[in-house]
Enzyme design. Sequence first.
Site, short mmCIF file in Angstrom:
data_model
loop_
_atom_site.label_atom_id
_atom_site.label_comp_id
_atom_site.label_asym_id
_atom_site.label_seq_id
_atom_site.Cartn_x
_atom_site.Cartn_y
_atom_site.Cartn_z
N ASP A 50 0.86 -1.21 0.00
CA ASP A 50 0.00 0.00 0.00
C ASP A 50 0.89 1.25 0.00
O ASP A 50 0.65 2.20 -0.76
CB ASP A 50 -0.89 0.06 1.26
CG ASP A 50 -1.83 -1.13 1.42
OD1 ASP A 50 -3.04 -0.94 1.36
OD2 ASP A 50 -1.33 -2.25 1.60
N THR A 123 -6.95 -4.67 0.86
CA THR A 123 -5.74 -5.01 1.64
C THR A 123 -5.96 -6.26 2.49
O THR A 123 -5.07 -7.11 2.59
CB THR A 123 -5.32 -3.81 2.52
OG1 THR A 123 -5.07 -2.71 1.66
CG2 THR A 123 -4.06 -4.12 3.32
N1 LIG Z 1 -15.60 -1.20 8.36
C1 LIG Z 1 -14.55 -0.80 7.61
N2 LIG Z 1 -13.43 -0.34 8.20
C2 LIG Z 1 -12.37 0.05 7.46
N3 LIG Z 1 -12.33 0.03 6.12
C3 LIG Z 1 -13.42 -0.42 5.49
C4 LIG Z 1 -14.58 -0.86 6.20
N4 LIG Z 1 -15.50 -1.25 5.30
C5 LIG Z 1 -14.94 -1.07 4.09
N5 LIG Z 1 -13.70 -0.57 4.19
C6 LIG Z 1 -12.76 -0.26 3.12
O1 LIG Z 1 -13.44 -0.20 1.87
C7 LIG Z 1 -12.77 -0.96 0.87
C8 LIG Z 1 -13.70 -2.06 0.39
O2 LIG Z 1 -14.06 -2.86 1.48
P1 LIG Z 1 -14.63 -4.33 1.33
O3 LIG Z 1 -13.55 -5.16 0.71
O4 LIG Z 1 -14.96 -4.76 2.72
O5 LIG Z 1 -15.82 -4.20 0.44
C9 LIG Z 1 -11.49 -1.50 1.50
O6 LIG Z 1 -10.45 -0.62 1.10
P2 LIG Z 1 -8.87 -0.90 1.35
O7 LIG Z 1 -8.64 -2.36 1.24
O8 LIG Z 1 -8.26 -0.07 0.27
O9 LIG Z 1 -8.57 -0.33 2.70
C10 LIG Z 1 -11.80 -1.43 2.98
O10 LIG Z 1 -10.71 -1.23 3.80
MG LIG Z 2 -7.00 0.49 3.42
MG LIG Z 3 -6.45 0.74 -0.02
#
Ligand SMILES: Nc1ncnc2c1ncn2[C@@H]1O[C@H](COP(=O)(O)O)[C@@H](OP(=O)(O)O)[C@H]1O
Ligand SMILES: [Mg+2]
Ligand SMILES: [Mg+2]
Length: 311
Positions: A50, A123
């Site tokens: 990242d 991630t």
């Molecule tokens: N409850 C939460 N807390 C932190 N990040 C979240 C979250 N829900 C969704 N996200 C962020 O939104 C993106 C898509 O989430 P998901 O895979 O759960 O659908 C991911 O981005 P990143 O991986 O870039 O941080 C994730 O971290």
């Molecule tokens: Mg992230």
């Molecule tokens: Mg990210």
Amino acid sequence: MSANIPLVVRLLASSVSVANRAGKIVRDVMSKGELGIVEKGKDDYQTEADRSAQRCIIASLAAQYPTMTIIGEEDNPDNGQEIPSDWIVVEGDSEVLQLSCPHHLKGIQEKDIVVWVDPLDGTSEYTQGFLEHVTVLIGISVNEEPVAGVIHQPYYKSMVDGEKRMGRTIWGLKEAGVGGFTPAPPPDSLIITTTRSHSNPIVEKALQVMDASQILRVGGAGYKVLQLLEGKASVYVFASAGCKKWDTCAPEAILAAAGGKLTDILGNFYKYGSSVTRPNKTGVLAAVNNELYEYALSRIPQELKDALANK
Ligand SMILES: Nc1ncnc2c1ncn2[C@@H]1O[C@H](COP(=O)(O)O)[C@@H](OP(=O)(O)O)[C@H]1O
Ligand SMILES: [Mg+2]
Ligand SMILES: [Mg+2]
Ligand SMILES: [Mg+2]
């Protein structure tokens, strides 16, 4: 690059090229096996991939577009280190440079643009080995509205002219088109795509009301929108805060360029100017066409909308 080509087209071409480079960084960090995981918050991680991918993307774009606002997910990813010279990519993708720019975007200047960078979307899945879910997202907004974007998938495997190829880059420019993949119509039955690693009771409630034939639980906003574009899912439903502007800017722009729509769960568009709050507090609802989008929106009960809006 020719100065006659409109800024938005040049910037999209630069974003495609640098996303490819960032994807190689994401693969290299994984091959080395030293992920350098940092816990930013609950269920919220950052790795060396990242950090490094963001440094590559922001340094490359800032070198070419010095007065433009670029906002990346990760805070202070460089830790004072110098950026390797081969991370700075300044040539633009030749196919994208040929695009004809929509008339109303021709006069756009750097001051009108905010670029949202998610150097590694998914991630959690990256650290757990679900590598196909991982994407690099670069979203271009003009006057608060997403108009163009890139979703790069570093671990997509394909054969090109009899040779194995790793990685692909999907792009879209509103009113001009999409590229880097073959669009497919939505599935015959209702298939929902949603989070794999960030669910909660309200997220589950919004899935139940859809009356879907199947629910796919995968990582990343970028990957979920790819599933819509490729006909693997009908609707993306995530009734929770958690996604941020860098998660949805590029996917929203590409989906719109393909005739689809991405909003919050209440049916409102997010805004992408530099002063907006980063969290997408009221969730995500997206589909590749208006009919599916309107169906999904009509199924969300008012009390669920209220629960999200008043959190
Ligand atoms: N409850 C939460 N807390 C932190 N990040 C979240 C979250 N829900 C969704 N996200 C962020 O939104 C993106 C898509 O989430 P998901 O895979 O759960 O659908 C991911 O981005 P990143 O991986 O870039 O941080 C994730 O971290
Ligand atoms: Mg992230
Ligand atoms: Mg990210
Ligand atoms: Mg993300």
